[in-house]
Design a protein around this motif. Structure first.
Motif, PDB file in Angstrom:
ATOM      1  N   VAL A   1      -8.952   3.443   1.500  1.00 27.74           N
ATOM      2  CA  VAL A   1      -8.034   4.347   0.787  1.00 27.74           C
ATOM      3  C   VAL A   1      -7.356   3.596  -0.354  1.00 27.74           C
ATOM      4  O   VAL A   1      -7.184   4.141  -1.451  1.00 27.74           O
ATOM      5  CB  VAL A   1      -6.992   4.953   1.766  1.00 27.74           C
ATOM      6  N   LEU A   2      -6.999   2.339  -0.125  1.00 29.01           N
ATOM      7  CA  LEU A   2      -6.383   1.547  -1.195  1.00 29.01           C
ATOM      8  C   LEU A   2      -7.358   1.272  -2.336  1.00 29.01           C
ATOM      9  O   LEU A   2      -6.951   1.119  -3.477  1.00 29.01           O
ATOM     10  CB  LEU A   2      -5.851   0.226  -0.637  1.00 29.01           C
ATOM     11  N   ARG A   3      -8.645   1.255  -2.017  1.00 25.75           N
ATOM     12  CA  ARG A   3      -9.669   1.031  -3.043  1.00 25.75           C
ATOM     13  C   ARG A   3     -10.189   2.335  -3.647  1.00 25.75           C
ATOM     14  O   ARG A   3     -11.156   2.331  -4.400  1.00 25.75           O
ATOM     15  CB  ARG A   3     -10.831   0.241  -2.461  1.00 25.75           C
ATOM     16  N   ARG A   4      -9.573   3.443  -3.269  1.00 24.62           N
ATOM     17  CA  ARG A   4      -9.898   4.777  -3.781  1.00 24.62           C
ATOM     18  C   ARG A   4     -11.309   5.219  -3.393  1.00 24.62           C
ATOM     19  O   ARG A   4     -11.988   5.925  -4.148  1.00 24.62           O
ATOM     20  CB  ARG A   4      -9.727   4.834  -5.296  1.00 24.62           C
ATOM     21  N   ALA A   5     -11.746   4.860  -2.196  1.00 25.04           N
ATOM     22  CA  ALA A   5     -13.072   5.238  -1.711  1.00 25.04           C
ATOM     23  C   ALA A   5     -12.995   6.596  -1.013  1.00 25.04           C
ATOM     24  O   ALA A   5     -12.184   6.793  -0.114  1.00 25.04           O
ATOM     25  CB  ALA A   5     -13.600   4.185  -0.740  1.00 25.04           C
TER      26      ALA A   5
END
Length: 136
Positions: free
Chosen positions: A64-68
């Motif tokens: 989620v932090l890597r916008r996946a």
């Protein structure tokens, strides 16, 4: 790429859920060692599945932090399952209110923040800009 507020909150919720599942697997391991399990094989399988769930939640938090998108969708599935488990626990007598409230509230917060993250990051996705139903 700047992280959105809902994405950071969702990642924290997912990460804390993953840590909680890891702690539960340790408790299960100690119970297995103390002989509290009726079957050692099923106890080991349950510990393994719990650890897999914990690893998945922690991976979703980083994703989620890597916008996946795979992490957001997987996180949403886990939140829905948590809410369903919370509602199912209402049928137990006596009702475990602490479990029901904590799991339900955390599940709703996680679900709402993940949906907000999906909406925000979907609006920023250039692949989705300028498309309408008339284009198809």
């Amino acid at each position: 790429m700047r992280r959105s507020g809902p994405a950071a909150i969702a990642a924290v919720v997912l990460g804390l859920e993953g840590v909680a599942l890891a702690v539960i697997s340790l408790i299960e391991l100690f119970a297995l060692g103390a002989g509290d399990a009726s079957s050692a094989a099923s106890g080991i399988a349950l510990i393994g599945l719990t650890l897999i769930g914990a690893a998945a939640l922690i991976a979703f938090a980083f994703g989620v932090l890597r916008r996946a998108s795979w992490a957001r969708s997987g996180g949403i599935v886990f939140q829905v399952l948590g809410i369903a488990l919370s509602l199912a626990a209402l049928t137990i007598r006596p009702t475990p209110w602490t479990f029901v409230l904590v799991l339900g509230i955390v599940g709703v917060v996680g679900l709402v923040t993940l949906i907000a993250t999906v909406r925000r990051e979907g609006a920023d996705d250039p692949r989705l800009q300028g498309r309408s139903s008339d284009d198809e």
